[in-house]
Design a protein around this motif. Structure first.
Motif, short mmCIF file in Angstrom:
data_model
loop_
_atom_site.label_atom_id
_atom_site.label_comp_id
_atom_site.label_asym_id
_atom_site.label_seq_id
_atom_site.Cartn_x
_atom_site.Cartn_y
_atom_site.Cartn_z
N ILE A 197 -2.65 6.65 2.33
CA ILE A 197 -2.52 6.93 1.10
C ILE A 197 -1.29 7.14 0.68
N ARG A 223 1.56 9.75 1.94
CA ARG A 223 1.03 11.06 1.79
C ARG A 223 0.06 10.98 2.94
N SER A 224 -0.46 10.04 3.39
CA SER A 224 -0.81 10.20 4.77
C SER A 224 -1.14 9.64 5.98
N GLN A 244 -1.32 4.66 -7.78
CA GLN A 244 -2.44 4.55 -7.65
C GLN A 244 -2.81 2.87 -7.74
N GLU A 270 -7.76 4.12 4.97
CA GLU A 270 -6.82 3.90 3.63
C GLU A 270 -5.37 4.96 3.91
N LYS A 275 -3.07 -0.71 -3.11
CA LYS A 275 -4.25 0.31 -1.98
C LYS A 275 -3.80 0.04 -0.69
#
Length: 600
Positions: free
Chosen positions: A577, A585-586, A557, A575, A560
């Motif tokens: 993730i 995650r993305s 977290q 961005e 970035k």
């Protein structure tokens, strides 16, 4: 990460960022990827510009606007202006949000967005908007309309030849209608309306008595009755002094004149929150003008402190001439000023001073409303809000250091001070190397280099020089490999940094792939006390950062990963993730390290 850090950057019509683009930064590390000439460096340049502007106490240090405005917007507007034969201001927007970590782990985020306009005569921030996430239901979107707290509209000062007023603008309230900011004051106004009317009656009595004496003084002056004149002037001064030095509330501090009756009617009638906000906002717009410069508002009193009496009077004459009326920088007491002071006094008397035992008094003022002694306070004057915002944003901008790659070692060192407060001379840089030489050599060994850094001094002045030492031989550092030169420069700056925001360009330059992975360990260590924004092309550096996350050395977290690309001639930012296992995650956009797949 530092206590105060960058949260996000907003760009619109800025170079290749034609549409509104928000760039989020990691609390510890931000990696910016993308192909050549897509807008990666523009992000660094924008942050540098904000930093340089703050250091030079101006709204925009780079006055060469034609290189900042999006070409697409510029050309479009120019065609329009030629067709209508009038001059349109070509504008761009730049915004910054900064966050401060609170004791409870929450983040207090303050943001500013400036819309710049320029004509043939003026380059200036026409709109300045402040944002805060306190009490908001959209805490994670710093530039959301629900977080918009205050907006000011500026115009240049015409006929201004005073250099002390360079980059100052006449400023008026454009927006002051955030519901979260006015809710507590509204509730207390309805609750204590009878007490408020008593305060207004006191102001009315003082004004009536005071103006009655001044009218008599005017009549006596015409009759040349000096004895009566002295007595009346003495009575006037006694009345004023008695009210001025009375304990607590003093009517002298609240000149209202014709506005007083409007305030009394409004308070007596009561209101819902929306009506209350509309009345207060319009009242402030009507009664207040300021001078603005670089995130700061100046009132009649504070600007007078900067000028001689002659300069101040010339300024007021210019403003009256420009605004075509007898308009001072600061007008009547606004309803919000009256309510902030009186309600703070009423609440503190009713809820705290009646309790037995010693207590510190709550001090009332016009700028903020205090409703309890446990810290229930909110700023409700434009100048106070700007002061609070500047106190949050300026320290963050002051922490920025920029390191950009240069082919020449000496040019690289000089470039450190182009926008930042880093060392500007070789001798100063050498001193920093000497102070951190043990840590530098430790990291060089960690990276697998077979030499170490030494410092030797020469001449009567003891001038120092950096050498690479290996197997009993030494060579000047600027004759070493380009990768080692650049590494030494930013390694030194990183080890020296504390509570800084480091903007670093292509740290992998001329380094072997295995060393690029090792950089992730260095950046993880340095980011414990600093924030790093890194423009890079290195897939190996990314893999190293993901490994640091998997090894629990970094929280996903706090990182970035941004991918900048071009679409229809405009810069865009995705961005990517991350998850807690150091994975993604993305899905990422085509072009994000797909070269290997293309080759296979």
């Amino acid at each position: 990460m530092p206590k105060n850090s960058l949260n996000s950057l907003l760009l619109k019509n800025f170079r290749s960022y034609s549409t509104t683009t928000k760039i989020n930064f990691g609390s510890r590390i931000t990696l910016i990827f993308g192909k050549g000439s897509v807008g990666k460096s523009t992000i660094i340049d924008a942050l540098q510009t904000l930093h340089a502007s703050d250091r030079n106490n101006t709204d925009l240090y780079d006055k060469n606007y034609k290189f900042l405005v999006s070409k697409r917007i510029k050309n479009k507007k120019e065609k329009k202006s030629k067709k209508r034969n009038i001059s349109f201001p070509v504008s761009f927007s730049i915004g910054l949000s900064c966050k401060e970590k609170e004791v409870d782990g929450e983040f207090n985020i303050k943001s500013v967005v400036k819309d710049f306009a320029f004509t043939e005569l003026y380059n200036f921030p026409i709109y300045v908007n402040l944002f805060s996430n306190e009490g908001s239901d959209q805490k994670d979107d710093p530039f959301s309309n629900s977080n918009r707290y205050l907006g000011m509209m500026n115009i240049p000062i015409e006929f201004n030849k005073n250099r002390n007023l360079k980059d100052f603008y006449i400023s008026s309230v454009d927006f002051f209608g955030n519901q979260n900011s006015w809710q507590k004051l509204h509730e207390s106004t309805n609750k204590y309306k009878n007490e408020l009317i008593t305060y207004l009656d006191k102001i009315e009595k003082f004004e009536k008595d005071y103006f009655q004496i001044t009218d008599q003084i005017s009549k006596v002056k015409k009759k040349n009755d000096n004895i009566s004149l002295k007595k009346l002037e003495s009575d006037r001064d006694k009345l004023f002094d008695k009210e001025l030095y009375s304990e607590g509330f003093s009517a002298v501090w609240f000149p209202m004149y014709k506005e007083r009756e409007n305030y009394k009617k409004f308070i007596k009638k009561g209101s819902d929150l929306k009506t209350f906000i509309n009345f207060v906002e319009e009242n402030i717009k009507k009664n207040k003008r300021y001078l603005y410069k670089n995130n700061e508002l100046f009132t009649r009193r504070t600007i007078k402190e900067k000028l001689s009496d002659k300069e101040f009077n010339e300024l007021l004459d210019n403003i009256k001439k420009q605004l075509k009326g007898n308009y001072l920088i600061q007008g009547n007491t606004t309803l919000s000023e009256f309510l902030c002071y009186t309600l703070t006094e009423i609440v503190s008397l009713k809820e705290y001073r009646k309790v037995g035992g010693f207590q510190f008094p709550i001090v009332a003022n016009k700028d903020s409303f205090v409703w309890n002694k446990e810290g229930g306070e909110i700023a409700l004057s434009p100048e106070k809000i700007f002061d609070m915002c500047k106190n949050k944003i300026s320290p963050v901008l002051g922490q920025i250091k920029t390191i950009r790659h240069r082919e020449s070692f000496n040019d690289l060192i000089k470039s450190l001070s182009q926008y930042s407060s880093s060392a500007t001379r070789q001798s100063e840089f050498n001193e920093i190397v000497e102070q951190n030489i043990r840590s530098i050599n430790k990291w060089l060994k960690e990276f697998g280099f077979d030499f170490k850094i030494i410092i030797e001094k020469f001449g009567v002045n003891g001038e120092s020089q950096i050498f690479h030492q290996k197997n009993g031989y030494k060579i000047p550092a600027d004759l070493g490999g380009s990768g080692a030169q650049y590494l030494l420069t930013y390694l030194t700056e990183l080890l020296e940094a504390n509570e800084n925001i480091i903007l670093l360009e292509e740290p992998e330059k001329a380094l072997h792939a295995s060393l690029q992975i090792k950089l992730a360990e260095l950046f993880t260590e340095i980011s414990k006390n600093n924030q790093l924004v890194i423009e890079t092309h290195s897939e190996n550096l990314l893999l190293g950062i993901l490994k640091e996350i998997r090894d629990k050395n970094l929280n996903h977290q706090d990182v970035k990963v941004l991918y900048v690309y071009m679409e229809d001639g405009e810069s865009k930012v995705d961005e990517v993730i991350l998850n807690e296992k150091g994975g993604f995650r993305s899905k990422w956009r085509d072009g994000f390290f797909t070269e290997k797949l293309d080759l296979l």
